[in-house]
Design a protein around this motif. Structure first.
Motif, PDB file in Angstrom:
ATOM      1  N   VAL A 188       0.971  -1.210   0.341  1.00  0.00           N
ATOM      2  CA  VAL A 188      -0.068   0.243  -0.071  1.00  0.00           C
ATOM      3  C   VAL A 188       0.762   1.896  -0.063  1.00  0.00           C
ATOM      4  CG1 VAL A 188      -1.943   1.151   0.989  1.00  0.00           C
ATOM      5  CG2 VAL A 188      -1.957  -1.110   1.070  1.00  0.00           C
ATOM      6  N   PRO A 189       1.244   1.989  -1.087  1.00  0.00           N
ATOM      7  CA  PRO A 189       1.972   2.670  -1.411  1.00  0.00           C
ATOM      8  C   PRO A 189       1.792   4.261  -0.483  1.00  0.00           C
ATOM      9  CG  PRO A 189       1.873   2.065  -3.455  1.00  0.00           C
ATOM     10  CD  PRO A 189       1.070   0.937  -2.370  1.00  0.00           C
ATOM     11  N   GLU A 190       0.752   4.244  -0.386  1.00  0.00           N
ATOM     12  CA  GLU A 190       0.258   5.052   0.886  1.00  0.00           C
ATOM     13  C   GLU A 190       0.585   5.348   2.368  1.00  0.00           C
ATOM     14  OE1 GLU A 190      -2.257   5.423  -2.628  1.00  0.00           O
ATOM     15  OE2 GLU A 190      -1.905   3.651  -1.210  1.00  0.00           O
ATOM     16  N   LEU A 191       1.395   3.816   1.779  1.00  0.00           N
ATOM     17  CA  LEU A 191       1.496   3.655   4.117  1.00  0.00           C
ATOM     18  C   LEU A 191       3.408   3.615   3.843  1.00  0.00           C
ATOM     19  CD1 LEU A 191      -0.713   0.283   5.602  1.00  0.00           C
ATOM     20  CD2 LEU A 191      -0.326   3.091   6.342  1.00  0.00           C
ATOM     21  N   TYR A 192       3.683   3.714   2.532  1.00  0.00           N
ATOM     22  CA  TYR A 192       5.315   4.366   3.119  1.00  0.00           C
ATOM     23  C   TYR A 192       6.008   4.772   3.814  1.00  0.00           C
ATOM     24  CZ  TYR A 192       5.299   0.730  -1.300  1.00  0.00           C
ATOM     25  OH  TYR A 192       5.282  -0.324  -2.422  1.00  0.00           O
ATOM     26  N   PRO A 193       5.328   6.122   3.919  1.00  0.00           N
ATOM     27  CA  PRO A 193       6.080   7.507   4.126  1.00  0.00           C
ATOM     28  C   PRO A 193       5.923   7.132   6.536  1.00  0.00           C
ATOM     29  CG  PRO A 193       4.532   8.183   3.149  1.00  0.00           C
ATOM     30  CD  PRO A 193       4.716   6.983   2.729  1.00  0.00           C
ATOM     31  N   ALA A 194       4.493   5.693   6.680  1.00  0.00           N
ATOM     32  CA  ALA A 194       4.170   5.938   7.970  1.00  0.00           C
ATOM     33  C   ALA A 194       4.828   4.367   8.509  1.00  0.00           C
ATOM     34  CB  ALA A 194       3.212   5.139   8.162  1.00  0.00           C
ATOM     35  N   LEU A 195       5.531   3.940   7.197  1.00  0.00           N
ATOM     36  CA  LEU A 195       6.913   2.912   7.416  1.00  0.00           C
ATOM     37  C   LEU A 195       7.312   3.326   7.996  1.00  0.00           C
ATOM     38  CD1 LEU A 195       5.572  -0.425   4.954  1.00  0.00           C
ATOM     39  CD2 LEU A 195       5.382   0.262   7.675  1.00  0.00           C
ATOM     40  N   ALA A 196       8.018   4.560   7.323  1.00  0.00           N
ATOM     41  CA  ALA A 196       9.434   4.950   7.286  1.00  0.00           C
ATOM     42  C   ALA A 196       9.531   5.719   8.247  1.00  0.00           C
ATOM     43  CB  ALA A 196      10.279   6.172   5.655  1.00  0.00           C
ATOM     44  N   ALA A 197       8.572   5.997   8.954  1.00  0.00           N
ATOM     45  CA  ALA A 197       8.798   6.814  10.117  1.00  0.00           C
ATOM     46  C   ALA A 197       8.318   6.128  11.050  1.00  0.00           C
ATOM     47  CB  ALA A 197       7.557   8.320  10.065  1.00  0.00           C
TER      48      ALA A 197
END
Length: 181
Positions: free
Chosen positions: A115-124
């Motif tokens: 889910v590319p929209e979750l990529y920033p949350a994964l990185a954070a």
């Protein structure tokens, strides 16, 4: 949508046999990169094979999935494989966002959930010095499709982290990355 997802994954998890603890695909052959202790987040953990494996390596794990049947299979596996209490099982629909109240982990794993929209949350969610471990289906070496990452997608999405390994072939993309200390 969450009800359909939950029912689909519950049926799939119930139909499978007993899970076996195993490292995430992107980490095979590179398990020396894991810390010997700390906290880990297993996103879309399914039947908990990676979560139980991480707990067996000394990490305290938060394992998140939409499927109660998958989480139950993971919890059952954890009681036979690990001392109790190393894994916290969290039922959540990740399409609705990131459910964890914890802010940073020493290891964040996301295997076969794109889910590319979750990529920033994964990185954070990766703590300073922490490791991100991601495997998704890829268009590279495959015919493509809606659930497959475009070439270079992971490297581009997680470019703020130090990429340790990035490999795309045979319909899969793998990424290991660290947050600078």
């Amino acid at each position: 949508m969450v009800r359909d997802d939950r029912e689909h994954w519950d049926a799939k998890h119930r139909a499978l046999g007993t899970p076996i603890p195993q490292p995430p695909d992107a980490l095979r052959g590179q398990t020396d990169l894991l810390p010997g202790r700390g906290r880990a987040l297993d996103v879309a953990c399914g039947r908990g094979t990676v979560a139980v494996w991480l707990a067996g390596r000394g990490l305290d794990v938060v394992a998140v999935d939409v499927s109660p049947a998958g989480l139950a299979a993971g919890a059952a596996l954890a009681t036979t494989e690990q001392p109790p209490g190393r894994i916290r099982w969290v039922e959540a629909d990740l399409d609705g966002g990131f459910p964890t109240e914890d802010d940073a982990y020493d290891v964040v794993v996301c295997q076969r959930f794109r889910v590319p929209e979750l990529y920033p949350a994964l990185a954070a969610a990766v703590a300073p010095g922490g490791l991100l471990v991601v495997t998704v289906l890829s268009e590279v070496g495959d015919t493509g499709g809606r659930f497959r990452a475009a070439p270079g997608e992971l490297a581009q999405a997680f470019g703020e982290l130090e990429i340790v390994m990035h490999h795309e072939a045979a319909g899969e993309a793998h990424l290991l990355a660290r947050r600078p200390s």
